[in-house]
Design a protein around this motif. Structure first.
Motif, PDB file in Angstrom:
ATOM      1  N   ILE A 180      61.387  48.652  47.501  1.00  0.00           N
ATOM      2  CA  ILE A 180      61.746  48.870  46.101  1.00  0.00           C
ATOM      3  C   ILE A 180      60.667  49.731  45.442  1.00  0.00           C
ATOM      4  N   PRO A 181      60.989  50.424  44.337  1.00  0.00           N
ATOM      5  CA  PRO A 181      59.960  51.217  43.641  1.00  0.00           C
ATOM      6  C   PRO A 181      58.881  50.305  43.044  1.00  0.00           C
ATOM      7  N   ILE A 182      57.632  50.544  43.390  1.00  0.00           N
ATOM      8  CA  ILE A 182      56.505  49.743  42.897  1.00  0.00           C
ATOM      9  C   ILE A 182      55.334  50.666  42.567  1.00  0.00           C
ATOM     10  N   LYS A 183      54.701  50.391  41.446  1.00  0.00           N
ATOM     11  CA  LYS A 183      53.452  51.093  41.129  1.00  0.00           C
ATOM     12  C   LYS A 183      52.237  50.196  41.343  1.00  0.00           C
ATOM     13  N   VAL A 184      52.372  48.924  40.971  1.00  0.00           N
ATOM     14  CA  VAL A 184      51.247  47.986  41.102  1.00  0.00           C
ATOM     15  C   VAL A 184      51.777  46.632  41.546  1.00  0.00           C
ATOM     16  N   LEU A 185      51.052  45.986  42.462  1.00  0.00           N
ATOM     17  CA  LEU A 185      51.216  44.574  42.737  1.00  0.00           C
ATOM     18  C   LEU A 185      49.984  43.851  42.230  1.00  0.00           C
ATOM     19  N   PHE A 186      50.172  42.636  41.685  1.00  0.00           N
ATOM     20  CA  PHE A 186      49.013  41.857  41.290  1.00  0.00           C
ATOM     21  C   PHE A 186      49.205  40.389  41.647  1.00  0.00           C
ATOM     22  N   VAL A 187      48.087  39.706  41.780  1.00  0.00           N
ATOM     23  CA  VAL A 187      48.061  38.284  42.123  1.00  0.00           C
ATOM     24  C   VAL A 187      47.078  37.588  41.187  1.00  0.00           C
ATOM     25  N   GLU A 188      47.437  36.405  40.722  1.00  0.00           N
ATOM     26  CA  GLU A 188      46.498  35.564  39.979  1.00  0.00           C
ATOM     27  C   GLU A 188      45.941  34.533  40.965  1.00  0.00           C
ATOM     28  N   ALA A 189      44.770  34.823  41.510  1.00  0.00           N
ATOM     29  CA  ALA A 189      44.167  33.976  42.543  1.00  0.00           C
ATOM     30  C   ALA A 189      43.351  32.857  41.898  1.00  0.00           C
ATOM     31  N   LEU A 190      43.443  31.671  42.485  1.00  0.00           N
ATOM     32  CA  LEU A 190      42.724  30.511  41.960  1.00  0.00           C
ATOM     33  C   LEU A 190      41.221  30.686  42.111  1.00  0.00           C
ATOM     34  N   CYS A 191      40.472  30.105  41.163  1.00  0.00           N
ATOM     35  CA  CYS A 191      39.006  30.187  41.206  1.00  0.00           C
ATOM     36  C   CYS A 191      38.339  28.825  41.382  1.00  0.00           C
ATOM     37  N   ASN A 192      39.126  27.757  41.609  1.00  0.00           N
ATOM     38  CA  ASN A 192      38.501  26.482  41.961  1.00  0.00           C
ATOM     39  C   ASN A 192      38.159  26.440  43.450  1.00  0.00           C
ATOM     40  N   HIS A 193      38.600  27.463  44.180  1.00  0.00           N
ATOM     41  CA  HIS A 193      38.173  27.747  45.556  1.00  0.00           C
ATOM     42  C   HIS A 193      38.398  29.247  45.778  1.00  0.00           C
TER      43      HIS A 193
ATOM     44  N   CYS B 154      40.366  41.313  36.517  1.00  0.00           N
ATOM     45  CA  CYS B 154      40.531  40.525  35.303  1.00  0.00           C
ATOM     46  C   CYS B 154      40.267  39.053  35.623  1.00  0.00           C
ATOM     47  N   LEU B 155      39.673  38.323  34.694  1.00  0.00           N
ATOM     48  CA  LEU B 155      39.364  36.909  34.892  1.00  0.00           C
ATOM     49  C   LEU B 155      39.872  36.109  33.699  1.00  0.00           C
ATOM     50  N   GLU B 156      40.854  35.246  33.954  1.00  0.00           N
ATOM     51  CA  GLU B 156      41.456  34.405  32.915  1.00  0.00           C
ATOM     52  C   GLU B 156      40.759  33.045  32.945  1.00  0.00           C
ATOM     53  N   ILE B 157      39.889  32.825  31.976  1.00  0.00           N
ATOM     54  CA  ILE B 157      39.018  31.654  31.997  1.00  0.00           C
ATOM     55  C   ILE B 157      39.773  30.381  31.604  1.00  0.00           C
ATOM     56  N   GLU B 158      39.729  29.387  32.496  1.00  0.00           N
ATOM     57  CA  GLU B 158      40.298  28.049  32.268  1.00  0.00           C
ATOM     58  C   GLU B 158      41.704  28.134  31.677  1.00  0.00           C
ATOM     59  N   TRP B 159      42.557  28.879  32.364  1.00  0.00           N
ATOM     60  CA  TRP B 159      43.902  29.183  31.859  1.00  0.00           C
ATOM     61  C   TRP B 159      44.977  28.265  32.426  1.00  0.00           C
ATOM     62  N   LEU B 160      44.834  27.851  33.678  1.00  0.00           N
ATOM     63  CA  LEU B 160      45.890  27.079  34.346  1.00  0.00           C
ATOM     64  C   LEU B 160      45.642  25.589  34.194  1.00  0.00           C
ATOM     65  N   PRO B 161      46.572  24.841  33.587  1.00  0.00           N
ATOM     66  CA  PRO B 161      46.380  23.394  33.424  1.00  0.00           C
ATOM     67  C   PRO B 161      46.253  22.692  34.772  1.00  0.00           C
TER      68      PRO B 161
ATOM     69  N   SER C 158      38.236  20.529  34.475  1.00  0.00           N
ATOM     70  CA  SER C 158      38.641  21.531  33.490  1.00  0.00           C
ATOM     71  C   SER C 158      39.811  22.328  34.049  1.00  0.00           C
ATOM     72  N   ASN C 159      40.462  23.093  33.182  1.00  0.00           N
ATOM     73  CA  ASN C 159      41.547  23.951  33.643  1.00  0.00           C
ATOM     74  C   ASN C 159      41.032  24.977  34.656  1.00  0.00           C
ATOM     75  N   ILE C 160      41.936  25.485  35.470  1.00  0.00           N
ATOM     76  CA  ILE C 160      41.562  26.409  36.538  1.00  0.00           C
ATOM     77  C   ILE C 160      41.543  27.843  36.008  1.00  0.00           C
ATOM     78  N   SER C 161      40.477  28.554  36.322  1.00  0.00           N
ATOM     79  CA  SER C 161      40.405  29.974  36.004  1.00  0.00           C
ATOM     80  C   SER C 161      41.136  30.776  37.081  1.00  0.00           C
ATOM     81  N   LEU C 162      41.644  31.931  36.682  1.00  0.00           N
ATOM     82  CA  LEU C 162      42.427  32.781  37.580  1.00  0.00           C
ATOM     83  C   LEU C 162      41.818  34.171  37.644  1.00  0.00           C
ATOM     84  N   LEU C 163      41.633  34.671  38.856  1.00  0.00           N
ATOM     85  CA  LEU C 163      41.130  36.032  39.058  1.00  0.00           C
ATOM     86  C   LEU C 163      42.323  36.922  39.345  1.00  0.00           C
TER      87      LEU C 163
END
Length: 256
Positions: free
Chosen positions: A43-56, A72-79, A91-96
């Motif tokens: 399929i046509p794609i320009k960017v793929l991205f992943v929100e990877a867990l930061c508790n490991h 990008c780093l989403e600080i303590e975003w995931l419940p 605490s909530n999990i941060s996402l890279l």
């Protein structure tokens, strides 16, 4: 893969879980490689991205082995309620947020001077060609934005496609509406008013989240604000690139 950004040519790769009796056989690596390197050609794609867990760092390694880089780093975003169906974390999990650029569009972007080095470094890693302008010009039109809230998670996102002359009121109204939530603002930096809008966010306690290549069609930046102080010592990053994003985000938080 699924769409979760304004740009329909930008796809998110969701997290996967392997049943216990099939683990340690390379199945996660094989599935990830297939999604990223085979499905992405269909399929046509320009960017793929992943929100990877930061508790490991496991999911970060898995994705960075497939040519993704941290932006990008989403600080303590995931419940973390009943995380893994057993343990509640402190605490909530941060996402890279990590990206792989498949088809870039060279562009002109408008940055607050405080973030030119950070974005330039990210563009260099992604091999994204950008011309950077740093003039702070107030918006003249009306702000174009949308708000998305998830009450059960106490999170809210303001997506700004263009900041206009009413931007200070829009931002103040957003904060007043969801003042006990963790806040994200995603702003399109392809408009000349973006540096001015970012300056107002900085004055109101928002700090850097990171760079969002082609998020709106043009590029974006993420800013965030938290109801309490985060614990940066809980974050795990796999690579030097992830470490540099963490360092920039933490430094900007400490500025507030």
């Amino acid at each position: 893969m699924f769409r979760s950004a304004p740009n329909p040519l930008l796809y998110e790769v969701g997290q996967l879980m392997v049943r216990k009796d099939f683990r340690q056989q390379g199945l996660a690596e094989h599935l990830t490689h297939t999604i990223i390197n085979e499905f992405s050609t269909e399929i046509p794609i320009k960017v793929l991205f992943v929100e990877a867990l930061c508790n490991h760092a496991i999911s970060q390694k898995l994705i960075e082995d497939n040519e993704f880089s941290a932006n990008c780093l989403e600080i303590e975003w995931l419940p973390t309620i009943k995380f893994d169906n057993a343990k509640v974390l402190d605490s909530n999990i941060s996402l890279l947020l990590e990206c792989r650029l498949y088809n870039d569009t060279p562009d002109e972007i408008f940055l607050h001077p405080a973030y030119t080095l950070f974005v330039s470094d990210r563009c260099r890693t992604l091999k994204a060609k950008r011309t950077i302008k740093i003039d702070i010009i107030p918006g003249s039109k009306m702000t174009e934005s949308t708000i998305n809230t998830i009450a059960d998670a106490n999170i809210a996102t303001l997506t700004v496609t263009q900041a206009g002359s009413d931007w200070p009121d829009i931002l103040a109204g957003f904060e007043a509406e969801v003042k006990t939530y963790r806040l994200h603002v995603k702003i399109d930096i392809s408009h000349p008013s973006a540096p001015w809008a970012i300056d107002i966010m900085r004055q109101n306690g928002f700090f850097l989240g990171g760079y969002l290549p082609l998020w709106f069609g043009g590029d974006g930046l993420l800013f965030q604000k938290l109801p309490k102080s985060p614990n940066f010592n809980l974050l795990h990053v796999y690579s030097d690139e992830g470490g540099s994003v963490l360092k920039a985000v933490q430094a900007d938080y400490e500025r507030t």
